[in-house]
Design an enzyme around this catalytic site. Structure first.
Site, short mmCIF file in Angstrom:
data_model
loop_
_atom_site.label_atom_id
_atom_site.label_comp_id
_atom_site.label_asym_id
_atom_site.label_seq_id
_atom_site.Cartn_x
_atom_site.Cartn_y
_atom_site.Cartn_z
N HIS A 96 -2.91 -9.61 9.74
CA HIS A 96 -3.31 -8.30 9.23
C HIS A 96 -4.24 -8.49 8.03
O HIS A 96 -3.92 -9.23 7.11
CB HIS A 96 -2.03 -7.56 8.82
N ARG B 84 -12.86 -3.70 16.46
CA ARG B 84 -11.83 -2.71 16.73
C ARG B 84 -12.48 -1.33 16.78
O ARG B 84 -13.22 -0.97 15.86
CB ARG B 84 -10.76 -2.73 15.63
N HIS C 168 -1.46 2.38 16.21
CA HIS C 168 -0.73 2.76 14.99
C HIS C 168 0.67 3.27 15.30
O HIS C 168 1.15 4.24 14.71
CB HIS C 168 -1.51 3.80 14.18
N ARG D 18 1.09 -10.29 14.04
CA ARG D 18 0.15 -9.62 13.15
C ARG D 18 0.55 -9.63 11.68
O ARG D 18 -0.11 -8.99 10.86
CB ARG D 18 -0.01 -8.16 13.61
N ASN E 85 0.82 -1.21 0.00
CA ASN E 85 0.00 0.00 0.00
C ASN E 85 0.86 1.27 0.00
O ASN E 85 1.66 1.49 0.90
CB ASN E 85 -0.90 -0.02 1.24
N TRP F 158 6.85 8.31 14.94
CA TRP F 158 6.46 6.91 14.97
C TRP F 158 6.83 6.20 13.69
O TRP F 158 7.00 5.00 13.65
CB TRP F 158 4.96 6.75 15.22
N ASP G 213 -6.36 -3.17 1.84
CA ASP G 213 -5.28 -3.20 0.86
C ASP G 213 -4.62 -4.57 0.75
O ASP G 213 -3.67 -4.73 -0.01
CB ASP G 213 -4.23 -2.13 1.18
N TYR H 64 -5.77 9.19 11.56
CA TYR H 64 -5.56 8.05 10.69
C TYR H 64 -6.44 6.86 11.14
O TYR H 64 -6.53 6.55 12.31
CB TYR H 64 -4.09 7.63 10.72
N HIS I 159 -13.98 -3.39 11.84
CA HIS I 159 -13.59 -2.04 12.22
C HIS I 159 -14.83 -1.19 12.50
O HIS I 159 -15.74 -1.13 11.68
CB HIS I 159 -12.80 -1.37 11.11
N GLU J 269 2.34 -6.02 11.93
CA GLU J 269 1.86 -5.87 10.56
C GLU J 269 2.89 -5.22 9.65
O GLU J 269 2.82 -5.37 8.43
CB GLU J 269 0.56 -5.06 10.53
N GLU K 188 -3.07 -2.96 19.95
CA GLU K 188 -2.25 -3.24 18.76
C GLU K 188 -1.24 -2.14 18.49
O GLU K 188 -1.57 -0.95 18.58
CB GLU K 188 -3.17 -3.41 17.55
N ASP L 232 -6.21 -0.04 17.96
CA ASP L 232 -4.94 0.08 17.24
C ASP L 232 -4.35 1.45 17.53
O ASP L 232 -4.95 2.48 17.23
CB ASP L 232 -5.18 -0.09 15.74
N GLU M 25 -8.33 -10.26 11.20
CA GLU M 25 -8.87 -8.96 10.83
C GLU M 25 -9.57 -9.09 9.48
O GLU M 25 -9.02 -9.67 8.54
CB GLU M 25 -7.76 -7.93 10.74
#
Length: 404
Positions: free
Chosen positions: A314, A147, A214, A285, A37, A404, A318, A159, A122, A264, A238, A212, A341
């Site tokens: 994961h 989630r 992220h 993941r 992605n 991050w 995508d 995000y 989600h 992931e 996560e 999550d 997921e």
């Protein structure tokens, strides 16, 4: 059974997907997902310029040998581009081998260890009322685990949070440059415990809730969040901190009993060694598509099983239906399956990639079609060409790119 052709198909039926199609001299074909992605064309070049020429003439049955040759023979090992390309070859060859045997892939992996695959969906919203409505929508679809993600007060966008519950899934930002989102860690840390409190108050203690992060917290911030969420019993937290620094999870683990899921963005078993052997996480993941395929991911799960760590593959939008199908077959076979997921795909994507797997009452099953059970409509794929798209960049309120 020799490989006589291999070609890369790029299509965008709502978002970009990269697929490798391998053909043998007896007419069997296999598909593999190579989607990365936001960096799709890098994998296309890697496949077309460096991998496809090596495949012609190889014995399609020699999956392990081909995997090792592509991984070790390039000298430059690991990395998402390399491993997505190798994954496409690996899954395509497993697809061919299962078709040659006249069996669905999971039967070649040892047969079913369960009857169906538990999933999580989600739920998200710009605020709590939208989130609660989204949770209700996921529950109406039968999801047994959800989630939860929300907007953060004071931030324009976050995000992973959108507002559509329709079949038109959101896609990465299309344009010359990535979308820039803002971020405030303290605002996030204040808000998320309130989110869990509200969801628990509305839906009770039985619903499995996931969240999550992220990768956006330091280890001590992640430990603080884990402690504050403990009363709400998350199924998992996560990517609570960037795990390239595997030792950082020791600090998180010392301070919270909330289950941790990571991986992931990992590409090989080497990324997991400390995390697994020191039991610093509870779920791995990685996706079939980004970990080099079925061959190495099965080995990772066997490694993790020695430490009571489960799978949590994961599975965002995508990951194409090709990659999703491979994951479902693997999930059905491995003993230490945890949860899958599953975001689903829009109707057009499902027309381009016709698949045998089914989603019923919040659970997946790969079906009994031979191979991985996915067919690619190349004419329809060609009608939806690649569109340049980017994932967002996060900046702190002083303009600094978030680390991050």
């Amino acid at each position: 059974m020799k490989i006589v052709d291999a070609k890369v198909v790029v299509t965008s039926p709502g978002r970009n997907f990269v697929t490798l199609k391998v053909t043998t001299d007896d007419g069997l074909t296999g598909l593999g997902d190579a989607t990365l992605n936001g960096r799709e064309l890098a994998v296309v070049s890697y496949l077309e310029d460096h991998v496809v020429p090596l495949l012609i003439g190889l014995d399609a049955h020699r999956i392990e040998d081909t995997w090792q040759s592509l991984y070790r023979g390039a000298y430059w090992r690991r990395g998402p581009v390399t491993m997505a390309a190798i994954a496409a070859v690996d899954v395509a060859l497993w697809d061919i081998k299962a078709k040659a045997a006249g069996l669905p892939l999971y039967q070649l992996l040892g047969g079913a260890s369960r009857d169906r695959i538990r999933t999580y969906g989600h739920a998200e919203g710009r605020d709590l009322p939208e989130l609660l409505d989204s949770v209700r929508a996921r529950l109406s679809q039968g999801y047994p685990a959800i989630r939860i993600q929300t907007g953060i007060p004071g931030l324009k966008s976050v995000y992973g949070v959108h507002t559509t519950d329709t079949d038109d899934r959101p896609v990465p930002h299309q344009g010359a440059k990535p979308l820039v989102e803002d971020w405030d860690t303290e605002a996030y840390l204040r808000h998320i415990p309130r989110v869990f409190e509200a969801v628990r108050a509305e839906f009770g203690p039985e619903l499995a809730l996931l969240h999550d992060v992220h990768h956006r917290l330091t280890p001590i911030q992640a430990a603080r969040l884990g402690q504050e969420l403990e009363p709400y019993r998350p199924f998992w937290l996560e990517d609570c901190t960037p795990a390239e620094n595997q030792e950082a999870l020791r600090l998180v683990r010392r301070h919270t009993t909330v289950p941790l899921a990571i991986g992931e963005v990992f590409n090989t078993v080497h990324d997991y060694q400390t995390l697994v052997t020191e039991q610093l996480i509870d779920y791995v993941r990685s996706a079939v598509t980004h970990f080099g395929g079925v061959t190495p991911l099965r080995k990772l799960f066997d490694f993790a099983a020695q430490y009571q760590i489960k799978s949590g593959i994961h599975g965002p939008e995508d990951i194409s239906p090709v990659g999703m199908a491979a994951a479902i077959h693997l999930n059905l076979a491995v003993h230490n399956f945890g949860i899958q997921e599953y975001s689903g795909h829009n109707a057009l994507t499902q027309e381009v990639f016709r698949h045998a797997y089914t989603f019923t009452d919040g659970h997946l099953h790969p079906g009994e079609a031979v191979g991985i059970g996915v067919e690619l409509d190349e004419d329809l794929a060609a009608a939806h060409p690649y569109r340049q798209a980017y994932l967002p960049v996060n900046r702190l309120q002083d303009g600094t790119v978030h680390d991050w």
